[in-house]
Design an enzyme around this catalytic site. Structure first.
Site, PDB file in Angstrom:
ATOM      1  N   SER A 100       0.788  -1.234   0.000  1.00 11.37           N
ATOM      2  CA  SER A 100       0.000   0.000   0.000  1.00 11.37           C
ATOM      3  C   SER A 100       0.817   1.280   0.000  1.00 11.37           C
ATOM      4  O   SER A 100       0.524   2.227   0.738  1.00 11.37           O
ATOM      5  CB  SER A 100      -0.976   0.027   1.185  1.00 11.37           C
ATOM      6  N   ASP A 118      -7.076  -0.354   2.490  1.00 13.82           N
ATOM      7  CA  ASP A 118      -5.698   0.153   2.571  1.00 13.82           C
ATOM      8  C   ASP A 118      -5.660   1.547   3.190  1.00 13.82           C
ATOM      9  O   ASP A 118      -4.872   1.818   4.101  1.00 13.82           O
ATOM     10  CB  ASP A 118      -5.059   0.208   1.178  1.00 13.82           C
TER      11      ASP A 118
HETATM   12  C1  GLA Z   1      -5.752  -3.969  -2.788  1.00 11.91           C
HETATM   13  C2  GLA Z   1      -6.889  -2.964  -2.678  1.00 11.91           C
HETATM   14  C3  GLA Z   1      -7.723  -3.202  -1.414  1.00 11.91           C
HETATM   15  C4  GLA Z   1      -8.142  -4.668  -1.298  1.00 11.91           C
HETATM   16  C5  GLA Z   1      -6.966  -5.604  -1.540  1.00 11.91           C
HETATM   17  C6  GLA Z   1      -7.387  -7.050  -1.619  1.00 11.91           C
HETATM   18  O1  GLA Z   1      -4.843  -3.771  -1.756  1.00 11.91           O
HETATM   19  O2  GLA Z   1      -6.408  -1.636  -2.666  1.00 11.91           O
HETATM   20  O3  GLA Z   1      -8.834  -2.343  -1.410  1.00 11.91           O
HETATM   21  O4  GLA Z   1      -9.202  -4.961  -2.160  1.00 11.91           O
HETATM   22  O5  GLA Z   1      -6.262  -5.290  -2.719  1.00 11.91           O
HETATM   23  O6  GLA Z   1      -7.895  -7.487  -0.414  1.00 11.91           O
END
Ligand code: GLA
Length: 383
Positions: A124, A170
């Site tokens: 993230s 995230d």
């Molecule tokens: C990414 C997205 C989140 C979530 C994950 C999977 O990180 O940004 O919102 O959907 O994938 O769980």
């Protein structure tokens, strides 16, 4: 980090920064591809993240510089912005665009960012830079948004400005994370509990597959669309606003409505994974780490076979872990298609694990993975 950024700031802009901020990255312990289906997730903030130093300037311009990328930008203050190519500064620029919907920005700003989250690793880095910018502007200009409003704003940037139909996990995790705690977040109501994440004799290891995440965005949006198809078809008989409203029993009664076998697999993952988060929260609360670890492996299998977002690299890591005596649970974390896996690794076995995993991974994949032992850190703050 603060001193280093201050130096860089002075060298670049010829003035001292007046404010500093930090926002972490995150891992998700369990509950994958659940947030945009309105269910439970269990992320925690890590201690890697994005630092931001800021000072006002007397020109009507926002200057973006990062210590991680070469591209820089000086963008005039306007009433709104649109995305400019694929540059990194679109993430903070998108935050300016959101704030401009409610407020005038009274002065230009000089900004320097620095991140130590490996880019594209699924930890993230994008939510981290969005939230650090939103937090900073709110604090600096005293705009009065609460933390949840900042999270929702950052999600809008990801969805509308950047174009990824991601859920809220995230941005939420990097804003609300608490040291030594996991967040059990209901993505439908946005209510959450910060629960003790006591891993006893184990550490949380993060293993970066170092696989470049090509096509990840289009495949992610495809999964979101498949879940919407499942929801529409189920809605012919029952009234649901999100797949995670379904219990496994209720799903079994109505799953015949889903006509496409691929879509059926996706929905099956979602319903079962949501159950697993409930079970995992109970296991963590009871200190039953073995059970928590079993749920992690089950989650990985489901993401591999039903949701099909794993891949040779993530599977290699989890295969190794399941045969390695001192790991009790492992799974991919985040969107998948490369990125990182996490593992519960017995304390004291870090070196041995790193060596053996590296040998195994290089033999199977051809290049090494990177291994970190992670602390659970705090969410966004001024520093
Ligand atoms: C990414 C997205 C989140 C979530 C994950 C999977 O990180 O940004 O919102 O959907 O994938 O769980």
């Amino acid at each position: 980090m603060k001193a280093e950024l201050t130096n860089e700031f002075f060298n670049k802009y010829g003035q001292q920064p007046t404010h500093h901020y930090f926002t972490p990255g995150r891992v998700n312990l369990i509950g994958e591809h659940i947030d945009y289906n309105g269910g439970l997730v269990m992320p925690c903030a890590v201690t890697m993240g994005t630092w931001l130093a800021l000072a006002p300037n007397n020109e009507n311009v926002i200057r973006f510089k990062s210590l991680n990328f070469e591209e820089e930008a000086a963008i005039e203050l306007k009433d709104s912005y649109i995305k400019e190519g694929k540059e990194w500064y679109n993430y903070p620029l998108g935050i300016f665009n959101e704030i401009l919907k409610d407020h005038k920005i009274p002065t230009g700003l000089d900004l320097i960012f620095h991140g130590n989250i490996p880019i594209g690793s699924g930890l993230s880095s994008s939510a981290s830079i969005e939230v650090v910018m939103a937090y900073a502007l709110n604090d600096y200009f005293n705009l009065g948004y609460d933390r949840l409003q900042l999270v929702l704003m950052a999600k809008r940037v990801e969805n509308d400005f950047i174009g990824l139909n991601s859920g809220i996990m995230d941005q939420f995790a990097v804003a609300f994370g608490e040291s030594h705690k996991a967040l059990v977040l209901d993505c439908d109501t946005l209510k959450y509990k910060a629960v003790d994440c006591n891993l006893g004799d184990y550490n949380l290891a993060i293993i970066n597959t170092n696989k470049p995440r090509k096509l990840a965005e289009s495949k992610y949006n495809e999964r979101v669309a498949e879940c919407q198809t499942a929801l529409q078809q189920l809605n012919q008989e029952i009234k649901l606003h999100a797949l995670c409203e379904l219990t496994a029993e209720k799903f079994a009664l109505h799953s015949h409505l889903i006509t496409d076998p691929t879509v059926l697999k996706r929905a099956t993952h979602v319903v079962k994974e949501n159950d697993r988060v409930n079970l995992a929260a109970k296991a963590l609360n009871n200190g039953d780490l073995e059970e928590f670890g079993r749920l992690m492996y089950a989650s990985h299998q489901s993401l591999r076979d039903l949701y099909e977002v794993s891949g040779a690299e993530l599977d290699a890591v989890v295969d190794f872990c399941s045969d390695y005596e001192h790991v009790i649970g492992a799974r991919m974390t985040g969107a998948g298609f490369g990125g990182c896996a996490i593992a519960l690794l017995k304390k004291g076995k870090e070196e041995d694990f790193a060596k053996q995993l590296t040998d195994f991974y290089v033999a199977r994949i051809g290049y090494p993975a990177a291994i970190y032992i992670s602390e659970i850190g705090n969410g966004a703050s001024a520093i």
